[in-house]
Design an enzyme around this catalytic site. Structure first.
Site, mmCIF file in Angstrom:
data_model
loop_
_atom_site.group_PDB
_atom_site.id
_atom_site.type_symbol
_atom_site.label_atom_id
_atom_site.label_comp_id
_atom_site.label_asym_id
_atom_site.label_seq_id
_atom_site.Cartn_x
_atom_site.Cartn_y
_atom_site.Cartn_z
ATOM 1 N N GLY A 12 0.824 -1.204 0.000
ATOM 2 C CA GLY A 12 0.000 0.000 0.000
ATOM 3 C C GLY A 12 0.857 1.252 0.000
ATOM 4 O O GLY A 12 2.095 1.184 -0.004
ATOM 5 N N ALA A 13 0.209 2.390 0.029
ATOM 6 C CA ALA A 13 0.906 3.674 0.060
ATOM 7 C C ALA A 13 1.769 3.769 1.315
ATOM 8 O O ALA A 13 1.314 3.429 2.411
ATOM 9 C CB ALA A 13 -0.110 4.816 0.028
ATOM 10 N N ARG A 14 3.008 4.209 1.139
ATOM 11 C CA ARG A 14 3.960 4.417 2.231
ATOM 12 C C ARG A 14 4.188 3.153 3.056
ATOM 13 O O ARG A 14 4.502 3.219 4.242
ATOM 14 C CB ARG A 14 3.518 5.562 3.143
ATOM 15 N N GLY A 16 6.555 0.908 2.519
ATOM 16 C CA GLY A 16 7.953 0.497 2.512
ATOM 17 C C GLY A 16 8.297 -0.408 1.348
ATOM 18 O O GLY A 16 9.388 -0.968 1.286
ATOM 19 N N LYS A 17 7.365 -0.536 0.403
ATOM 20 C CA LYS A 17 7.575 -1.459 -0.717
ATOM 21 C C LYS A 17 8.755 -1.060 -1.594
ATOM 22 O O LYS A 17 9.533 -1.913 -2.019
ATOM 23 C CB LYS A 17 6.304 -1.635 -1.546
ATOM 24 N N SER A 18 8.926 0.223 -1.868
ATOM 25 C CA SER A 18 10.040 0.655 -2.718
ATOM 26 C C SER A 18 11.382 0.392 -2.043
ATOM 27 O O SER A 18 12.302 -0.134 -2.670
ATOM 28 C CB SER A 18 9.917 2.138 -3.065
ATOM 29 N N ALA A 34 12.253 4.265 -13.599
ATOM 30 C CA ALA A 34 11.314 5.119 -12.873
ATOM 31 C C ALA A 34 10.157 5.471 -13.803
ATOM 32 O O ALA A 34 10.372 5.962 -14.907
ATOM 33 C CB ALA A 34 12.020 6.377 -12.390
ATOM 34 N N HIS A 52 13.180 10.863 -4.140
ATOM 35 C CA HIS A 52 13.235 9.425 -4.402
ATOM 36 C C HIS A 52 14.522 9.097 -5.147
ATOM 37 O O HIS A 52 15.235 8.142 -4.801
ATOM 38 C CB HIS A 52 12.003 9.015 -5.215
ATOM 39 N N ARG A 56 18.575 6.888 -3.843
ATOM 40 C CA ARG A 56 19.192 5.703 -4.443
ATOM 41 C C ARG A 56 20.704 5.878 -4.550
ATOM 42 O O ARG A 56 21.198 7.000 -4.660
ATOM 43 C CB ARG A 56 18.600 5.433 -5.827
#
Length: 189
Positions: A12-14, A16-18, A34, A52, A56
């Site tokens: 879901g949003a925020r 931590g998936k990324s 991206a 974002h 990285r």
């Protein structure tokens, strides 16, 4: 036992998936695809993209792409490819097709191309996608269209990916793992 080549990270949003997906990119070099389009009229969105990107590692290559995502994934790569995220990719495809008020399936050819490119990808690939099916039914037609199209895309990707994870509150839950005898000649993800 080898490690999966294609990993789908849902959340879901925020959630931590990324961040979790990025932690899986261990085979160098890393190519980061991206999918968020820049919009000079939206300062907050521009800032989010810049933050974002700055988070990285500097040695990762970044490719900003929407319409050519399947083609870029299909290009041979001797490292890990991270795609973040498929919700913004789908939004861009719906925008380009002016499909928000059109029937479901209008962007099916683009989805088919993407799923096919992912299924054929032999190098380590980590895909990030929002999970939007755990909440209320959206009030607007466009919201329901997005939820339905993304849910369908996520289901198709889960079928062709070797591993599927769901990130909730920063914790990754395994939904699918490859068989115990799974091996890959390309490396690890």
């Amino acid at each position: 036992m080898g490690v999966p080549t294609r990993t789908l990270v849902l959340g879901g949003a925020r959630s931590g998936k990324s961040g979790h997906a990025e932690s899986l990119a261990v085979l160098e070099p890393v190519r980061y695809l991206a999918t968020g389009r820049r919009d000079t009229t939206d300062e907050d969105w521009q800032r989010r993209i810049d933050l974002h990107r700055a988070s990285r590692p500097n040695h990762w290559s970044t490719v900003e792409t929407v319409t050519s995502l399947a083609g870029v994934i299909a290009q041979p790569w001797d490292g890990t490819t991270v795609v973040d995220d498929l919700g913004t990719w789908l939004t861009g495809m719906l925008d380009d097709a002016q499909a928000w008020e059109l029937p479901r399936g209008t962007v099916a050819p683009a989805v088919d191309d993407l799923v096919g490119a992912i299924a054929r990808c032999a190098s380590p690939l980590v895909l990030v996608s929002p999970e939007v099916g755990l909440s209320v039914v959206p009030e607007s037609r466009s919201g329901r269209l997005f939820r339905d199209e993304l849910g369908s895309l996520n289901s198709r990707l889960a079928t062709v990916c070797d591993r599927v994870l769901l990130v909730v509150a920063g914790l990754a839950l395994t939904l699918k793992e490859p068989p115990a005898d799974f091996t890959t000649a390309k490396g690890t993800v």
